[in-house]
Design a protein around this motif. Sequence first.
Motif, short mmCIF file in Angstrom:
data_model
loop_
_atom_site.label_atom_id
_atom_site.label_comp_id
_atom_site.label_asym_id
_atom_site.label_seq_id
_atom_site.Cartn_x
_atom_site.Cartn_y
_atom_site.Cartn_z
N GLY A 81 -8.85 -1.52 -0.73
CA GLY A 81 -8.09 -0.47 -1.40
C GLY A 81 -7.09 0.23 -0.52
N VAL A 82 -7.36 0.33 0.79
CA VAL A 82 -6.49 1.07 1.70
C VAL A 82 -5.61 0.14 2.53
CG1 VAL A 82 -6.44 2.66 3.67
CG2 VAL A 82 -8.06 3.03 1.80
N LEU A 99 -12.89 -0.07 1.00
CA LEU A 99 -11.81 0.59 1.72
C LEU A 99 -10.85 -0.42 2.32
CD1 LEU A 99 -13.85 3.44 3.46
CD2 LEU A 99 -12.10 3.72 1.70
N ARG A 145 -10.62 10.00 -5.06
CA ARG A 145 -10.66 9.36 -6.38
C ARG A 145 -12.05 8.83 -6.70
NH1 ARG A 145 -4.99 5.91 -6.72
NH2 ARG A 145 -3.77 7.54 -7.72
N ARG A 202 0.83 -1.20 0.00
CA ARG A 202 0.00 0.00 0.00
C ARG A 202 0.87 1.25 0.00
NH1 ARG A 202 -1.83 2.55 4.37
NH2 ARG A 202 -1.76 0.71 5.70
N SER A 247 -4.04 7.67 2.80
CA SER A 247 -4.56 6.66 1.88
C SER A 247 -6.08 6.68 1.84
CB SER A 247 -4.06 5.27 2.32
OG SER A 247 -2.65 5.19 2.28
N PHE A 261 -8.25 7.64 -1.55
CA PHE A 261 -9.25 6.73 -2.09
C PHE A 261 -10.61 7.42 -2.22
CE2 PHE A 261 -12.16 3.20 -2.34
CZ PHE A 261 -11.45 2.19 -2.98
#
Length: 227
Positions: free
Chosen positions: A179-180, A176, A165, A118, A158, A162
């Motif tokens: 993605g994070v 999340l 975006r 990440r 982060s 996210f």
Amino acid sequence: MQLLLVEDDPLIAQELTGSLSTLGHDCTHCATGAGAIGAFAQGSFDAIILDRMLPDLTGTGLLDHLRARGPLPPVLMLSALGSARDKVEGLNAGADDYLAKPYDIHELNARLSALTRRGAQVHGDAITLSIGRLSLDAANHKVRFGTQQAHLNRVEFSLLLFLMRHADKLVTRAMLLEGVWSYAFQPVTNIVDTNISRLRRRLQELGCDPIITRRGEGYMLMSDECV
């Protein structure tokens, strides 16, 4: 990976450094907060493994001290304090992840790998991302709203990246987590809600409040609240 291990128990430290070495990592061990401060100033690390209870500083106190010097690599807090409340407190203090003792070395290694992946993705992003007066600077992990600015820790950065975006779109907790945190599983603690609340407070201090909660669904960052 180049790892900084801060652990005052000599038996745990010996076992952990040996296991990490077997897995291909280089591990610098410090038994005290003061030793960790010195090692951090002299070396470059991909991640920090941090015991919550140290003889001279608390793990959270050490995090505060290191963060005051600038951006930190990912931090995995390792502690015998394993209740949900303890984990939330550690995450609120700025740890990127929290693992209770006793631990499985392969789980620890997987969590470290997820954290560093990440971090690499974050640093590979565009230099700035802006929505209205809200802008995010990837070079130094700063967020700006108008003339106000603040430094974000790795998780806060982060999360905001996210959400920005995916502005004006519903972002679920599962999105999340993947993605994070690079998690494909649901952790036992409410890590998403805890860190969203912390990020929201940081933005409110700048005079911006663009994140809304859709109860039972997820979160949205509203672009019209950033103008």
